[in-house]
Design a protein around this motif. Structure first.
Motif, PDB file in Angstrom:
ATOM      1  N   ASP A 162       0.342  -1.249  -0.058  1.00  0.00           N
ATOM      2  CA  ASP A 162       0.035  -0.269  -0.019  1.00  0.00           C
ATOM      3  C   ASP A 162       0.764   1.092   0.238  1.00  0.00           C
ATOM      4  OD1 ASP A 162       0.647  -0.858   2.666  1.00  0.00           O
ATOM      5  OD2 ASP A 162      -1.303  -0.209   4.010  1.00  0.00           O
ATOM      6  N   SER A 163       2.006   0.523  -0.420  1.00  0.00           N
ATOM      7  CA  SER A 163       2.839   2.624  -0.590  1.00  0.00           C
ATOM      8  C   SER A 163       2.932   2.676  -2.069  1.00  0.00           C
ATOM      9  CB  SER A 163       4.431   2.045   0.061  1.00  0.00           C
ATOM     10  OG  SER A 163       5.242   3.108   0.274  1.00  0.00           O
ATOM     11  N   ILE A 164       2.149   3.536  -2.477  1.00  0.00           N
ATOM     12  CA  ILE A 164       1.088   3.491  -3.269  1.00  0.00           C
ATOM     13  C   ILE A 164       1.380   5.151  -3.689  1.00  0.00           C
ATOM     14  CG2 ILE A 164       1.358   1.716  -4.497  1.00  0.00           C
ATOM     15  CD1 ILE A 164      -1.701   2.687  -3.838  1.00  0.00           C
ATOM     16  N   ALA A 165       1.529   5.623  -5.179  1.00  0.00           N
ATOM     17  CA  ALA A 165       1.004   7.084  -5.026  1.00  0.00           C
ATOM     18  C   ALA A 165       0.140   6.880  -6.349  1.00  0.00           C
ATOM     19  CB  ALA A 165       2.667   7.492  -6.172  1.00  0.00           C
ATOM     20  N   LYS A 166      -0.493   7.858  -5.853  1.00  0.00           N
ATOM     21  CA  LYS A 166      -2.006   8.342  -6.419  1.00  0.00           C
ATOM     22  C   LYS A 166      -1.895  10.038  -6.481  1.00  0.00           C
ATOM     23  CE  LYS A 166      -4.401   5.719  -3.959  1.00  0.00           C
ATOM     24  NZ  LYS A 166      -5.180   4.844  -2.479  1.00  0.00           N
ATOM     25  N   GLN A 167      -3.029  10.392  -8.125  1.00  0.00           N
ATOM     26  CA  GLN A 167      -2.259  11.807  -8.885  1.00  0.00           C
ATOM     27  C   GLN A 167      -3.755  13.134  -7.685  1.00  0.00           C
ATOM     28  OE1 GLN A 167      -4.627  12.864 -12.705  1.00  0.00           O
ATOM     29  NE2 GLN A 167      -3.051  13.260 -13.221  1.00  0.00           N
ATOM     30  N   ILE A 168      -3.511  13.480  -7.363  1.00  0.00           N
ATOM     31  CA  ILE A 168      -4.468  14.771  -6.452  1.00  0.00           C
ATOM     32  C   ILE A 168      -4.848  15.386  -7.664  1.00  0.00           C
ATOM     33  CG2 ILE A 168      -4.414  16.505  -4.529  1.00  0.00           C
ATOM     34  CD1 ILE A 168      -1.557  15.987  -4.180  1.00  0.00           C
ATOM     35  N   VAL A 169      -4.524  16.202  -8.529  1.00  0.00           N
ATOM     36  CA  VAL A 169      -5.401  16.781 -10.234  1.00  0.00           C
ATOM     37  C   VAL A 169      -4.694  16.299 -10.474  1.00  0.00           C
ATOM     38  CG1 VAL A 169      -6.370  18.893  -7.815  1.00  0.00           C
ATOM     39  CG2 VAL A 169      -4.076  18.835  -8.619  1.00  0.00           C
ATOM     40  N   ASN A 217      -0.377  16.943   9.408  1.00  0.00           N
ATOM     41  CA  ASN A 217      -1.372  18.075   8.740  1.00  0.00           C
ATOM     42  C   ASN A 217      -0.494  18.445   8.480  1.00  0.00           C
ATOM     43  OD1 ASN A 217      -3.428  19.456  10.400  1.00  0.00           O
ATOM     44  ND2 ASN A 217      -1.913  21.315  11.053  1.00  0.00           N
ATOM     45  N   ARG A 218       0.344  18.921   7.966  1.00  0.00           N
ATOM     46  CA  ARG A 218       1.171  19.850   6.770  1.00  0.00           C
ATOM     47  C   ARG A 218       0.177  19.207   5.532  1.00  0.00           C
ATOM     48  NH1 ARG A 218       7.093  21.606   7.209  1.00  0.00           N
ATOM     49  NH2 ARG A 218       6.145  23.540   8.259  1.00  0.00           N
ATOM     50  N   ILE A 219       0.491  17.568   4.996  1.00  0.00           N
ATOM     51  CA  ILE A 219      -0.020  17.435   4.054  1.00  0.00           C
ATOM     52  C   ILE A 219      -1.328  17.618   3.315  1.00  0.00           C
ATOM     53  CG2 ILE A 219      -0.540  14.925   3.443  1.00  0.00           C
ATOM     54  CD1 ILE A 219       1.884  15.045   3.111  1.00  0.00           C
ATOM     55  N   LYS A 220      -2.251  16.840   4.613  1.00  0.00           N
ATOM     56  CA  LYS A 220      -3.200  17.837   4.669  1.00  0.00           C
ATOM     57  C   LYS A 220      -3.748  19.228   4.160  1.00  0.00           C
ATOM     58  CE  LYS A 220      -5.550  14.936   8.550  1.00  0.00           C
ATOM     59  NZ  LYS A 220      -5.348  14.823   9.742  1.00  0.00           N
ATOM     60  N   ILE A 221      -2.736  20.239   4.743  1.00  0.00           N
ATOM     61  CA  ILE A 221      -3.071  21.558   4.449  1.00  0.00           C
ATOM     62  C   ILE A 221      -3.262  21.927   3.260  1.00  0.00           C
ATOM     63  CG2 ILE A 221      -2.710  24.291   4.904  1.00  0.00           C
ATOM     64  CD1 ILE A 221      -1.955  23.077   7.720  1.00  0.00           C
ATOM     65  N   ILE A 222      -1.824  21.381   2.606  1.00  0.00           N
ATOM     66  CA  ILE A 222      -1.217  21.583   1.196  1.00  0.00           C
ATOM     67  C   ILE A 222      -1.698  20.934   0.292  1.00  0.00           C
ATOM     68  CG2 ILE A 222       0.726  19.663   0.651  1.00  0.00           C
ATOM     69  CD1 ILE A 222       2.434  22.438  -0.059  1.00  0.00           C
ATOM     70  N   ILE A 226      -3.971  22.755  -2.578  1.00  0.00           N
ATOM     71  CA  ILE A 226      -4.097  22.571  -4.310  1.00  0.00           C
ATOM     72  C   ILE A 226      -5.659  22.165  -5.294  1.00  0.00           C
ATOM     73  CG2 ILE A 226      -2.935  20.734  -5.783  1.00  0.00           C
ATOM     74  CD1 ILE A 226      -1.023  20.350  -3.608  1.00  0.00           C
ATOM     75  N   ILE A 227      -5.531  21.660  -4.374  1.00  0.00           N
ATOM     76  CA  ILE A 227      -7.645  21.001  -4.813  1.00  0.00           C
ATOM     77  C   ILE A 227      -8.233  22.455  -5.066  1.00  0.00           C
ATOM     78  CG2 ILE A 227      -9.942  20.684  -3.946  1.00  0.00           C
ATOM     79  CD1 ILE A 227      -7.784  18.076  -3.592  1.00  0.00           C
ATOM     80  N   GLU A 228      -7.904  23.825  -4.044  1.00  0.00           N
ATOM     81  CA  GLU A 228      -8.532  25.282  -3.536  1.00  0.00           C
ATOM     82  C   GLU A 228      -7.902  25.804  -4.622  1.00  0.00           C
ATOM     83  OE1 GLU A 228      -9.255  26.196   0.445  1.00  0.00           O
ATOM     84  OE2 GLU A 228     -10.662  24.330   0.675  1.00  0.00           O
ATOM     85  N   LYS A 229      -6.574  25.625  -5.341  1.00  0.00           N
ATOM     86  CA  LYS A 229      -5.671  26.481  -5.936  1.00  0.00           C
ATOM     87  C   LYS A 229      -5.555  27.831  -5.195  1.00  0.00           C
ATOM     88  CE  LYS A 229      -6.799  27.221 -10.819  1.00  0.00           C
ATOM     89  NZ  LYS A 229      -7.079  26.840 -11.407  1.00  0.00           N
TER      90      LYS A 229
END
Ligand code: DP6
Length: 380
Positions: A162-169, A217-222, A226-229
């Motif tokens: 489960d150590s995999i990469a996924k596209q955010i946007v 926390n930093r991961i969630k914030i960034i 990115i999603i909200e530009k």
């Protein structure tokens, strides 16, 4: 005989991968986030070929035959063959080259392993997730397997499944985003990221604070930024995360030092510029070397290029100095120069700059003229 050619680009992390919990499987101690850059400017190109006539697996990198027994390369080949949907047991020849100088100190292994795995996946008809295979070549390579902004989830399973990469946007979500790589003149031999992260995890106390109390926390914030530009939040956390990675490196024993005096001058300059314009318009980030990568929006580029050229005058002619996308406009404002509280550098402290954007990920090249191997399976 079967041949596949592919190109893939480097990625630049805004939340850094730094530290492994498993050195063999390459499993990280934290999630990380990056943008994959456009293949037009910085890419690895790889041709893979299988044939019943090949006697052994072979690899050529940047024109030179290399050792196929390299354990990271073997990790990738073994996993690919295990997952193959066809029964191709022929030997494979691999030829790979970068379209940028390796001496520039840019993360070529991420592009190289991503490209290799994407090419092999087509050759062996693998259709499910291949980011974990790229990860076993070089950790950050898993994020170059796709375009846009990408998150590598550290996972919790001991086998790394489960150590995999996924596209955010995808790149099209934030098409205004631009990247400027400032290649710094440097002669010092650097500590590899593998050795640097091992020493940090073994000896730095600050590292535990980073992993447990800052990053979740930093991961969630960034990711949300990115999603909200939301450029301001994105930029502030990018800057802070780069500085924290280099702070834990400095906390290692003996310390791991990647930035040099020019890198620190760039940091001061970016803060002085953001202060002068009273807005966070530019973010910097540094990997395991002295080069700076700047994230900024397209609308900020003309003004920022004016001040960059003023405070870091090019030491060579502009055609050689400015690589990548074309600068449509550069604004020179003496009034702004006067407001920026930093000193002007001697010409040539930056070797050259690369202007690029976020890209769409690896691409297959269908034209046989693009192959790097001839019909006999030897480099062209
Ligand atoms: C500073 O992926 O090169 O660029 O897994 O040992 O091959 P290995 O390390 P590598 O490390 C990259 C570290 C970094 C930060 C990042 O890209 O997240």
């Amino acid at each position: 005989m079967c041949t596949v050619t592919c190109i893939a680009s480097i990625n630049i992390a805004v939340i850094k991968y730094w530290g492994k919990r498993d050195e063999v499987l390459i499993l990280p101690v934290n999630d990380s986030i990056s943008a994959t850059l456009d293949t037009d400017h910085l890419h690895a190109k790889t041709t893979v070929m299988t044939s019943s006539t090949f006697k052994e697996d072979r690899i050529w990198l940047n024109g030179k035959e290399e050792e196929i027994k390299n354990p990271r390369l073997q990790n990738c080949l073994t996993q690919i063959r295990k997952r193959a949907r066809n029964s191709n047991q022929w030997k494979v020849h691999i030829c790979s080259e970068n379209n940028f100088p390796t001496a520039a100190g840019l993360a070529s292994s991420a592009a190289g392993y991503a490209c290799l795995v994407v090419a092999l996946a087509k050759l062996y008809q693998i259709e499910d997730d291949i980011t974990s295979i790229a990860r076993s070549g070089s950790g950050s390579a898993c994020r170059s397997v796709m375009g846009g902004f990408v998150k590598w989830c550290m996972g919790s399973e001991s086998n790394g499944a489960d150590s995999i990469a996924k596209q955010i946007v995808p790149a099209s979500h934030w098409p205004e985003m631009r990247i400027l790589i400032l290649v710094v003149n440097d002669t010092k031999k650097k500590i590899s990221s593998s050795i640097g992260m091992k020493r940090t995890i073994e000896t730095s106390d600050l590292m535990q604070h980073r992993i447990k109390h800052v990053l979740p926390n930093r991961i969630k914030i960034i990711e949300q930024a990115i999603i909200e530009k939301d450029f301001k939040t994105f930029a502030e956390h990018t800057i802070k995360d780069s500085n924290q990675m280099h702070a834990v490196c400095l906390d290692a024993y003996p310390p791991v030092v990647y930035m040099n005096d020019v890198s620190h001058t760039i940091i001061n300059f970016v803060h002085a510029y953001n202060e002068a314009v009273n807005e966070v318009k530019v973010a910097y980030t540094f990997d395991a070397g002295p080069n700076a990568t700047l994230y900024l929006l397209e609308e900020s580029v003309p003004e920022f290029m004016g001040v960059l050229d003023h405070f870091f005058p090019p030491g060579i002619n502009l055609e050689q100095y400015r690589k990548g996308l074309t600068f449509k406009e550069v604004i020179n404002s003496q009034e702004l120069f006067n407001k920026i509280n930093t000193t002007r550098q001697a010409p040539g402290s930056l070797k050259y700059i690369i202007y690029t954007k976020v890209g769409n990920g690896p691409k297959y090249l269908e034209d046989p003229n693009d192959h790097l191997l001839n019909k006999e399976g030897l480099p062209i």
